[in-house]
Design a protein around this motif. Structure first.
Motif, PDB file in Angstrom:
ATOM      1  N   PHE A 109       7.892  10.462  -0.744  1.00  7.61           N
ATOM      2  CA  PHE A 109       9.248  10.680  -1.235  1.00  7.61           C
ATOM      3  C   PHE A 109      10.157  11.096  -0.081  1.00  7.61           C
ATOM      4  N   THR A 110      11.338  10.498  -0.019  1.00  9.01           N
ATOM      5  CA  THR A 110      12.343  10.839   0.993  1.00  9.01           C
ATOM      6  C   THR A 110      13.612  11.241   0.249  1.00  9.01           C
ATOM      7  N   THR A 111      14.019  12.485   0.377  1.00 11.29           N
ATOM      8  CA  THR A 111      15.130  12.970  -0.430  1.00 11.29           C
ATOM      9  C   THR A 111      15.890  14.084   0.282  1.00 11.29           C
ATOM     10  N   ALA A 112      17.124  14.270  -0.117  1.00  8.92           N
ATOM     11  CA  ALA A 112      17.938  15.354   0.426  1.00  8.92           C
ATOM     12  C   ALA A 112      17.821  16.616  -0.424  1.00  8.92           C
ATOM     13  N   TYR A 113      17.025  16.562  -1.490  1.00  8.56           N
ATOM     14  CA  TYR A 113      16.932  17.680  -2.440  1.00  8.56           C
ATOM     15  C   TYR A 113      15.503  18.204  -2.503  1.00  8.56           C
ATOM     16  N   SER A 114      15.358  19.520  -2.365  1.00  3.22           N
ATOM     17  CA  SER A 114      14.027  20.127  -2.310  1.00  3.22           C
ATOM     18  C   SER A 114      13.470  20.500  -3.674  1.00  3.22           C
ATOM     19  N   GLU A 115      14.303  20.483  -4.724  1.00  2.00           N
ATOM     20  CA  GLU A 115      13.846  21.005  -6.009  1.00  2.00           C
ATOM     21  C   GLU A 115      12.810  20.134  -6.709  1.00  2.00           C
ATOM     22  N   HIS A 116      12.615  18.905  -6.214  1.00  3.67           N
ATOM     23  CA  HIS A 116      11.663  18.010  -6.873  1.00  3.67           C
ATOM     24  C   HIS A 116      10.303  17.984  -6.176  1.00  3.67           C
ATOM     25  N   ALA A 117      10.077  18.886  -5.228  1.00  3.41           N
ATOM     26  CA  ALA A 117       8.835  18.844  -4.449  1.00  3.41           C
ATOM     27  C   ALA A 117       7.600  18.996  -5.328  1.00  3.41           C
ATOM     28  N   VAL A 118       7.606  19.992  -6.192  1.00  7.18           N
ATOM     29  CA  VAL A 118       6.440  20.232  -7.044  1.00  7.18           C
ATOM     30  C   VAL A 118       6.180  19.035  -7.945  1.00  7.18           C
ATOM     31  N   GLN A 119       7.253  18.512  -8.530  1.00  8.56           N
ATOM     32  CA  GLN A 119       7.119  17.362  -9.416  1.00  8.56           C
ATOM     33  C   GLN A 119       6.553  16.151  -8.685  1.00  8.56           C
ATOM     34  N   SER A 120       6.963  15.978  -7.442  1.00  5.91           N
ATOM     35  CA  SER A 120       6.483  14.814  -6.682  1.00  5.91           C
ATOM     36  C   SER A 120       4.990  14.917  -6.412  1.00  5.91           C
ATOM     37  N   GLN A 170       0.807  -1.232   0.000  1.00 11.96           N
ATOM     38  CA  GLN A 170       0.000   0.000   0.000  1.00 11.96           C
ATOM     39  C   GLN A 170       0.839   1.282   0.000  1.00 11.96           C
ATOM     40  N   LEU A 171       2.115   1.182   0.426  1.00 11.33           N
ATOM     41  CA  LEU A 171       2.893   2.404   0.625  1.00 11.33           C
ATOM     42  C   LEU A 171       4.368   2.176   0.296  1.00 11.33           C
ATOM     43  N   ILE A 172       4.966   3.159  -0.378  1.00  9.20           N
ATOM     44  CA  ILE A 172       6.401   3.120  -0.694  1.00  9.20           C
ATOM     45  C   ILE A 172       7.070   4.369  -0.131  1.00  9.20           C
ATOM     46  N   PHE A 173       8.160   4.178   0.609  1.00  8.71           N
ATOM     47  CA  PHE A 173       9.039   5.273   1.001  1.00  8.71           C
ATOM     48  C   PHE A 173      10.160   5.289  -0.033  1.00  8.71           C
ATOM     49  N   LEU A 174      10.253   6.355  -0.804  1.00  2.00           N
ATOM     50  CA  LEU A 174      11.047   6.319  -2.024  1.00  2.00           C
ATOM     51  C   LEU A 174      11.991   7.505  -2.146  1.00  2.00           C
ATOM     52  N   ASP A 175      13.281   7.209  -2.295  1.00  2.00           N
ATOM     53  CA  ASP A 175      14.264   8.254  -2.589  1.00  2.00           C
ATOM     54  C   ASP A 175      14.086   8.696  -4.039  1.00  2.00           C
ATOM     55  N   ASP A 197       0.908  12.904  -7.348  1.00  2.00           N
ATOM     56  CA  ASP A 197      -0.028  12.557  -6.266  1.00  2.00           C
ATOM     57  C   ASP A 197       0.651  11.880  -5.090  1.00  2.00           C
ATOM     58  N   ALA A 198       1.863  12.298  -4.780  1.00  2.03           N
ATOM     59  CA  ALA A 198       2.556  11.748  -3.617  1.00  2.03           C
ATOM     60  C   ALA A 198       1.796  12.109  -2.339  1.00  2.03           C
ATOM     61  N   ILE A 199       1.809  11.197  -1.387  1.00  2.36           N
ATOM     62  CA  ILE A 199       1.190  11.451  -0.086  1.00  2.36           C
ATOM     63  C   ILE A 199       1.955  12.551   0.653  1.00  2.36           C
ATOM     64  N   ASP A 200       3.285  12.521   0.549  1.00  2.00           N
ATOM     65  CA  ASP A 200       4.094  13.516   1.251  1.00  2.00           C
ATOM     66  C   ASP A 200       5.497  13.550   0.656  1.00  2.00           C
ATOM     67  N   TYR A 201       6.258  14.549   1.092  1.00  2.91           N
ATOM     68  CA  TYR A 201       7.610  14.797   0.599  1.00  2.91           C
ATOM     69  C   TYR A 201       8.468  15.094   1.818  1.00  2.91           C
ATOM     70  N   LEU A 202       9.334  14.166   2.191  1.00  2.00           N
ATOM     71  CA  LEU A 202      10.176  14.329   3.375  1.00  2.00           C
ATOM     72  C   LEU A 202      11.585  14.739   2.975  1.00  2.00           C
ATOM     73  N   LEU A 203      12.029  15.840   3.518  1.00  2.00           N
ATOM     74  CA  LEU A 203      13.371  16.336   3.214  1.00  2.00           C
ATOM     75  C   LEU A 203      14.335  15.820   4.281  1.00  2.00           C
ATOM     76  N   LYS A 204      15.341  15.071   3.842  1.00  2.84           N
ATOM     77  CA  LYS A 204      16.327  14.514   4.774  1.00  2.84           C
ATOM     78  C   LYS A 204      17.211  15.617   5.344  1.00  2.84           C
ATOM     79  N   PRO A 205      17.630  15.486   6.600  1.00  2.00           N
ATOM     80  CA  PRO A 205      17.209  14.480   7.594  1.00  2.00           C
ATOM     81  C   PRO A 205      15.867  14.886   8.201  1.00  2.00           C
ATOM     82  N   PHE A 206      14.965  13.946   8.376  1.00  2.00           N
ATOM     83  CA  PHE A 206      13.644  14.256   8.916  1.00  2.00           C
ATOM     84  C   PHE A 206      13.505  13.618  10.299  1.00  2.00           C
ATOM     85  N   SER A 207      12.641  14.194  11.103  1.00  2.00           N
ATOM     86  CA  SER A 207      12.435  13.727  12.479  1.00  2.00           C
ATOM     87  C   SER A 207      11.386  12.622  12.518  1.00  2.00           C
TER      88      SER A 207
END
Length: 238
Positions: free
Chosen positions: A79-90, A51-56, A94-104
């Motif tokens: 999406f889990t990534t160290a780069y913020s420039e892909h937020a809009v694209q993600s 049902q869910l993928i955590f994806l770099d 229809d991504a559920i969320d966009y986590l910028l590393k390092p996340f709490s």
């Protein structure tokens, strides 16, 4: 509802370990497999119900975005990534969320809450939107406790903890900062009125120059939050 079945994909083994260890604290998400190459996950998805993928996003070979676009019926994605420039694209995907590393942990928990509620509403045949979040899970002691946001009146900072004041129920204590609690609560439903208080907008019955009132409960307004309160007043008067 049973736990969501999830996988994690990241070309950095350390990043996978971080996600794996954090998800151990979230009982409604079951991480069943991890992959360092996106292409390795394709066969697994064909044979297993996920049902869910955590994806770099940035990975050698097949990127996270290319991977999702290659799936005919992709699961929910965080999406889990160290780069913020892909937020809009993600979010266009229809991504559920966009986590910028390092996340709490609290930020990951917010994403998991979104995914859980999205899946729950789909299962009930209800219309689902990106802002829909009628329930969240809060860690209290060694438990994850489900909270209906309609029952949450306000959150109060008490030292290193947050006290959640609920309708007709005892307060719930969780080891969170006010900022972490604010990140968990949807901004269209809750407003921070003081460095130590976050209140449910619809529960506010009166506002004066120094306080907001939730029936008989008076909560102070911090000077730096006056502008937000004035905006709320302007919106309600239209």
């Amino acid at each position: 509802m049973k736990a969501l079945q999830a996988i994690a994909i990241d070309d950095e083994p350390f990043a996978l370990e971080v996600v794996k260890n954090l998800l151990k604290e979230i009982p409604f998400i079951q991480l069943v497999a991890c992959f360092t190459k996106a292409v390795e996950a394709i066969g697994f998805l064909q044979e297993n119900e996920i049902q869910l993928i955590f994806l770099d996003i940035k990975m050698p070979g097949l990127s996270g975005i290319e991977f999702i676009r290659s799936l005919p019926k992709p699961p929910m994605v965080v999406f889990t990534t160290a780069y913020s420039e892909h937020a809009v694209q993600s979010f266009e995907l229809d991504a559920i969320d966009y986590l910028l590393k390092p996340f709490s942990f609290s930020r990951l928990l917010k994403s998991c809450n979104k995914a859980y509620e999205f899946q729950q509403m789909k299962g009930n045949g209800k219309q689902v939107g990106s802002e829909a979040l009628p329930v969240i899970f809060i860690k209290s002691g060694f438990e994850q406790i489900k909270i209906d946001l309609a029952d949450l009146r306000y959150a109060e900072s008490v030292g290193n903890y947050i006290k959640l004041h609920l309708n007709e129920k005892p307060p719930l204590i969780s080891r969170l900062t006010t900022a972490e609690a604010e990140a968990l609560l949807p901004a269209n439903v809750f407003i921070r009125v003081h460095r130590s208080f976050i209140v449910a907008k619809e529960k506010i019955t009166k506002i004066d120059k120094r306080s907001v009132w939730l029936k008989e409960t008076e909560i102070p307004i911090g000077p730096s939050y006056l502008i937000q309160i004035e905006k709320l007043l302007n919106q309600s008067s239209k």
